[in-house]
Design a protein around this motif. Structure first.
Motif, short mmCIF file in Angstrom:
data_model
loop_
_atom_site.label_atom_id
_atom_site.label_comp_id
_atom_site.label_asym_id
_atom_site.label_seq_id
_atom_site.Cartn_x
_atom_site.Cartn_y
_atom_site.Cartn_z
N ALA A 80 12.19 -10.52 -48.84
CA ALA A 80 11.64 -11.19 -47.65
C ALA A 80 12.67 -11.28 -46.53
CB ALA A 80 11.14 -12.57 -48.02
N THR A 81 13.96 -11.19 -46.87
CA THR A 81 15.00 -11.30 -45.86
C THR A 81 15.38 -9.96 -45.26
OG1 THR A 81 16.78 -11.08 -47.49
CG2 THR A 81 15.92 -13.30 -47.11
N VAL A 82 14.83 -8.89 -45.80
CA VAL A 82 15.14 -7.56 -45.27
C VAL A 82 14.59 -7.42 -43.86
CG1 VAL A 82 14.77 -5.08 -45.60
CG2 VAL A 82 15.20 -6.55 -47.56
N ASN A 83 15.27 -6.70 -43.03
CA ASN A 83 14.88 -6.54 -41.63
C ASN A 83 13.71 -5.57 -41.51
OD1 ASN A 83 14.95 -6.80 -38.84
ND2 ASN A 83 16.42 -5.12 -38.62
N LEU A 84 12.54 -6.00 -41.95
CA LEU A 84 11.35 -5.16 -41.87
C LEU A 84 10.83 -5.11 -40.44
CD1 LEU A 84 9.47 -6.44 -45.05
CD2 LEU A 84 10.42 -4.16 -44.74
N PRO A 85 10.25 -3.99 -40.03
CA PRO A 85 9.67 -3.92 -38.69
C PRO A 85 8.56 -4.95 -38.52
CG PRO A 85 9.88 -1.72 -39.65
CD PRO A 85 10.17 -2.70 -40.75
N LYS A 86 8.52 -5.58 -37.36
CA LYS A 86 7.48 -6.58 -37.10
C LYS A 86 6.20 -5.94 -36.56
CE LYS A 86 9.21 -7.69 -32.45
NZ LYS A 86 9.71 -8.79 -31.59
N ASN A 87 6.29 -4.67 -36.20
CA ASN A 87 5.13 -3.95 -35.69
C ASN A 87 4.64 -2.95 -36.74
OD1 ASN A 87 5.39 -5.28 -33.18
ND2 ASN A 87 6.88 -3.76 -32.50
N LYS A 88 3.35 -3.02 -37.09
CA LYS A 88 2.79 -2.20 -38.16
C LYS A 88 1.62 -1.37 -37.64
CE LYS A 88 5.15 -4.97 -41.08
NZ LYS A 88 6.38 -4.56 -41.79
N CYS A 89 1.67 -0.08 -37.88
CA CYS A 89 0.56 0.82 -37.56
C CYS A 89 -0.18 1.15 -38.86
CB CYS A 89 1.08 2.10 -36.92
SG CYS A 89 -0.21 3.33 -36.60
N ILE A 90 -1.47 0.86 -38.88
CA ILE A 90 -2.29 1.07 -40.07
C ILE A 90 -3.13 2.33 -39.89
CG2 ILE A 90 -4.12 0.09 -41.52
CD1 ILE A 90 -3.15 -2.69 -40.63
N LEU A 91 -2.99 3.27 -40.82
CA LEU A 91 -3.69 4.55 -40.77
C LEU A 91 -4.91 4.50 -41.69
CD1 LEU A 91 -3.94 7.54 -39.96
CD2 LEU A 91 -2.24 8.06 -41.73
N LEU A 92 -6.09 4.71 -41.11
CA LEU A 92 -7.35 4.64 -41.85
C LEU A 92 -8.01 6.01 -41.85
CD1 LEU A 92 -8.69 1.30 -40.28
CD2 LEU A 92 -7.60 1.57 -42.53
N GLY A 93 -8.20 6.59 -43.01
CA GLY A 93 -8.81 7.91 -43.12
C GLY A 93 -10.32 7.85 -43.14
N GLY A 94 -10.93 9.01 -43.39
CA GLY A 94 -12.39 9.12 -43.42
C GLY A 94 -12.93 9.15 -44.83
N LEU A 95 -14.17 9.59 -44.97
CA LEU A 95 -14.83 9.64 -46.27
C LEU A 95 -14.04 10.51 -47.23
CD1 LEU A 95 -18.61 10.06 -45.29
CD2 LEU A 95 -17.30 7.96 -45.58
N SER A 96 -13.77 9.99 -48.40
CA SER A 96 -13.03 10.62 -49.51
C SER A 96 -11.52 10.64 -49.30
CB SER A 96 -13.52 12.05 -49.81
OG SER A 96 -13.01 12.99 -48.89
N ASP A 97 -11.03 10.11 -48.17
CA ASP A 97 -9.59 10.08 -47.93
C ASP A 97 -8.94 8.89 -48.63
OD1 ASP A 97 -9.44 12.35 -46.35
OD2 ASP A 97 -9.87 11.26 -44.50
N GLY A 98 -7.63 8.99 -48.80
CA GLY A 98 -6.85 7.90 -49.35
C GLY A 98 -5.49 7.92 -48.69
#
Length: 344
Positions: A62-80
């Motif tokens: 929890a103390t690691v300097n993780l990025p505060k900005n997150k981009c979430i990638l959402l695929g289509g049908l049958s994607d993962g």
């Protein structure tokens, strides 16, 4: 009587199969974590190398300097995971601007979409974002939706966790196309719709359609959502009236104005899932007009909430045009910087 077959040492043995190609959509490094226990759901966050922790201790992580900005990638049908060929380029663009890339597995990933709906998807995406907020240092979010991931993005911005919606500053729709219009080109379309409607009317909407109706297991209710006129997934059909399109997309302008947020709508000029009769330029213009409405135009601002991008040579997932994936990622990266400057 037995016959003994003796293979001559001079005979050639069968050639070994060729090696599989190296991960075509790239190799990513990061952290795999579970963001929901019931159902059990995981996500993969690829961060800049300096922010990745090798510790298993939750308090230390929890103390690691993780990025505060997150981009979430959402695929289509049958994607993962790794849903699109430009995943690696997108990751690089995010890292260059101090963002991490998050790829979730939701219940509808892979072949799970056939027994779900957009509401379930939105609930699980909201759960992911709350987890990222509380355990992975998230403050701002962006979405890149491909194909049905575009429906997920549009639905979330209207129905998602209000706090998470407000923290979403940038959205890109890549291939926001109509499942229904593509399905209507099939010769058995009307019969399949008739069967699905009958099943739903008799209380069997959660039962599976006949195998011949679809290429994956799918309930009558989800089939209608994707393929019937006015279905829950019917956001991008060219035959929607301006009024109907505004009803489905008009909340985007309000979201953008209230949260200083922006949306990029990227359409492919050679998308194989769009009927040739559809005027793609006009459809893209109409979608953005419906999204902006009266609130999102921002006459006195640098740009409106929703902005179109036509990739003339692009196919559905940008795997064939020479530079289409790079053009899309560059346009999204520009919007990302505009919405949340690197210094933020």
């Amino acid at each position: 009587r037995y016959i003994l077959h003796v293979h001559s040492p001079t005979m050639r043995s069968a050639a070994p199969p060729p090696p599989p190609p190296l991960s075509p959509y790239g190799t990513l490094h990061g952290t795999l974590f579970q963001y929901s226990t019931f159902p059990s759901l995981v996500a993969f966050e690829s961060s800049c190398s300096s922010s990745i922790s090798s510790t298993d201790d939750a308090a230390a992580a929890a103390t690691v300097n993780l990025p505060k900005n997150k981009c979430i990638l959402l695929g289509g049908l049958s994607d993962g995971l790794l849903p699109v060929p430009y995943t690696k380029q997108l990751e690089n663009a995010c890292h260059e601007r101090g963002w991490s890339l998050v790829q979730p597995v939701i219940s509808s990933s892979y072949l799970g979409f056939g027994n779900g709906d957009l509401t379930r998807d939105t609930d699980e995406i909201s759960a992911l974002m709350r987890y990222l907020r509380h355990h992975r240092s998230a403050e701002n979010f962006a979405f890149v939706g491909h194909s049905t991931g575009c429906q997920n993005s549009i639905h979330f911005l209207k129905n998602g966790d209000p706090d998470m919606v407000a923290r979403t500053k940038s959205v890109a729709l890549q291939a926001p196309v109509s499942d229904r219009e593509h399905a209507m080109m099939e010769p058995n379309y009307k019969e399949n719709i008739r069967i699905a409607r009958q099943m739903k009317d008799t209380g069997d909407g959660d039962e599976m359609m006949p195998r011949s109706a679809f290429w994956a297991p799918i309930t009558a209710s989800r089939f209608l959502s994707l393929q019937d006129v006015g279905g829950d997934d019917d956001f991008f059909s060219s035959d929607l009236s301006d009024e109907d399109m505004t009803k489905r997309l008009g909340h985007i302008g309000k979201w953008g104005v209230e949260n200083s947020a922006y949306l990029l709508a990227a359409f492919s000029g050679a998308d194989e899932y769009v009927p040739s009769s559809v005027d793609k330029d006009l459809l893209l213009e109409r979608m953005c007009r419906a999204m902006n409405g009266s609130e999102g135009k921002r006459e006195n601002c640098e740009r409106s909430v929703a902005k179109p991008l036509m990739l003339e040579t692009g196919n559905h997932n940008l795997s064939e045009g020479q530079d289409d994936g790079d053009r899309f990622v560059a346009a999204f990266a520009e919007q990302l910087e505009f919405a949340v400057p690197s210094s933020s």
